[in-house]
Design a protein around this motif. Sequence first.
Motif, PDB file in Angstrom:
ATOM      1  N   ARG A 191       0.816  -1.213   0.000  1.00 41.27           N
ATOM      2  CA  ARG A 191       0.000   0.000   0.000  1.00 41.27           C
ATOM      3  C   ARG A 191       0.850   1.263   0.000  1.00 41.27           C
ATOM      4  O   ARG A 191       0.311   2.377   0.065  1.00 41.27           O
ATOM      5  CB  ARG A 191      -0.916   0.030   1.227  1.00 41.27           C
ATOM      6  CG  ARG A 191      -1.955  -1.073   1.277  1.00 41.27           C
ATOM      7  CD  ARG A 191      -3.186  -0.657   2.082  1.00 41.27           C
ATOM      8  NE  ARG A 191      -2.897   0.184   3.217  1.00 41.27           N
ATOM      9  CZ  ARG A 191      -2.667  -0.243   4.453  1.00 41.27           C
ATOM     10  NH1 ARG A 191      -2.676  -1.541   4.711  1.00 41.27           N
ATOM     11  NH2 ARG A 191      -2.433   0.603   5.439  1.00 41.27           N
ATOM     12  N   LYS A 193       2.694   3.110  -2.138  1.00 43.21           N
ATOM     13  CA  LYS A 193       2.504   4.180  -3.119  1.00 43.21           C
ATOM     14  C   LYS A 193       1.170   4.895  -2.905  1.00 43.21           C
ATOM     15  O   LYS A 193       1.087   6.128  -2.949  1.00 43.21           O
ATOM     16  CB  LYS A 193       2.581   3.618  -4.538  1.00 43.21           C
ATOM     17  CG  LYS A 193       2.526   4.685  -5.613  1.00 43.21           C
ATOM     18  CD  LYS A 193       2.723   4.077  -7.001  1.00 43.21           C
ATOM     19  CE  LYS A 193       2.664   5.154  -8.073  1.00 43.21           C
ATOM     20  NZ  LYS A 193       2.838   4.568  -9.440  1.00 43.21           N
ATOM     21  N   LYS A 194       0.112   4.118  -2.652  1.00 42.66           N
ATOM     22  CA  LYS A 194      -1.222   4.699  -2.469  1.00 42.66           C
ATOM     23  C   LYS A 194      -1.268   5.593  -1.231  1.00 42.66           C
ATOM     24  O   LYS A 194      -1.856   6.683  -1.256  1.00 42.66           O
ATOM     25  CB  LYS A 194      -2.256   3.584  -2.351  1.00 42.66           C
ATOM     26  CG  LYS A 194      -3.689   4.075  -2.313  1.00 42.66           C
ATOM     27  CD  LYS A 194      -4.666   2.914  -2.354  1.00 42.66           C
ATOM     28  CE  LYS A 194      -6.099   3.417  -2.385  1.00 42.66           C
ATOM     29  NZ  LYS A 194      -7.067   2.290  -2.436  1.00 42.66           N
ATOM     30  N   GLU A 195      -0.639   5.146  -0.146  1.00 44.14           N
ATOM     31  CA  GLU A 195      -0.677   5.914   1.101  1.00 44.14           C
ATOM     32  C   GLU A 195       0.181   7.186   1.021  1.00 44.14           C
ATOM     33  O   GLU A 195      -0.208   8.238   1.527  1.00 44.14           O
ATOM     34  CB  GLU A 195      -0.209   5.041   2.271  1.00 44.14           C
ATOM     35  CG  GLU A 195      -1.086   3.824   2.541  1.00 44.14           C
ATOM     36  CD  GLU A 195      -2.509   4.196   2.896  1.00 44.14           C
ATOM     37  OE1 GLU A 195      -2.702   4.975   3.831  1.00 44.14           O
ATOM     38  OE2 GLU A 195      -3.440   3.708   2.224  1.00 44.14           O
ATOM     39  N   THR A 197       0.701   8.800  -1.690  1.00 40.51           N
ATOM     40  CA  THR A 197      -0.109   9.684  -2.544  1.00 40.51           C
ATOM     41  C   THR A 197      -1.138  10.438  -1.710  1.00 40.51           C
ATOM     42  O   THR A 197      -1.368  11.637  -1.899  1.00 40.51           O
ATOM     43  CB  THR A 197      -0.821   8.868  -3.640  1.00 40.51           C
ATOM     44  OG1 THR A 197       0.156   8.237  -4.477  1.00 40.51           O
ATOM     45  CG2 THR A 197      -1.712   9.765  -4.499  1.00 40.51           C
ATOM     46  N   LYS A 198      -1.760   9.752  -0.754  1.00 39.02           N
ATOM     47  CA  LYS A 198      -2.726  10.402   0.139  1.00 39.02           C
ATOM     48  C   LYS A 198      -2.056  11.476   0.988  1.00 39.02           C
ATOM     49  O   LYS A 198      -2.629  12.540   1.243  1.00 39.02           O
ATOM     50  CB  LYS A 198      -3.381   9.361   1.055  1.00 39.02           C
ATOM     51  CG  LYS A 198      -4.344   8.418   0.370  1.00 39.02           C
ATOM     52  CD  LYS A 198      -4.921   7.463   1.405  1.00 39.02           C
ATOM     53  CE  LYS A 198      -5.925   6.506   0.803  1.00 39.02           C
ATOM     54  NZ  LYS A 198      -6.463   5.582   1.826  1.00 39.02           N
TER      55      LYS A 198
END
Length: 301
Positions: A191, A193-195, A197-198
Amino acid sequence: MEETYHVPVLLEESITGLDIRPGGTYVDVTFGGGGHSRRILESLGPDGRLYGFDQDADSERNIPADGRFCFVRSNFRYLANWMRYYSVDHIDGLLADLGVSSHHFDDESRGFSFRFDSPLDMRMNKRARTTAADVVNNYSEKQLSDIFYLYGELKNARRVASAIVKARSEQPILTTRQLADMASRLFPREREKKEVTKLFQALRIEVNQEMEALKEMLSAATQLIGHGGRLVVITYHSLEDRLVKNIMKSGNVGGTIEQDFFGRVATPFNLISNKVIVASPEEQRDNPRSRSAKLRIAEKK
């Protein structure tokens, strides 16, 4: 031109949603590459008028040579002030394509993306004072935690804030790479990259005061749009979408439902569609920015 800036999302759907009157007055509060504005101008007659807002000086290179168009270099939160300045007391429609253009993500000098090792900036308006580096290095641990939780919806916001405060005590965090490398260690690899990004989204929203600006613009639009006029908004994350949905359903950004004597909801808008409109599979394939886009359309009563 627009092709070097970004490709407009949900172009035909949003223009159709505006239901343009040839002699009407319209506002594109997110001019950007000018793609939506040029299509609006194509639908306007000789007496029509279009105002385009953008606070980013880079967008000025996309201004069309058209006497019916007026560019306003300003944050759209000042919509009401500028319309008063131009003696416009009502408009026939407003279009907002929220979020960040691909131009900003692709310009490594702006610091919006951790794909590059660049200064932590993230200002939409280069004349603004506060940068992402200022937020990261000067905000208290609680302020950072609140921002990451509210604007990035990070479940471990407190842990991330604590790690930043500890890291900056050893040396200032001044680049996107520094921040991304430090933060990535706090998330599971699948997770990561997604986190991150957030996290970057939360900083960007804070730096540009995006939620406050959106609330002010939507409230002003509600007053400015005349009978039968359209409010057309494209959102990209749940925070934006919630505010837009609230204003269309209740007439206020808080979503407070008021009823008249007969129990009818007293909202100034009629929803054109009860469901959000999303990009076609073909557009999502060709334009990654459109994958998270949601289009909502309402008509003023």
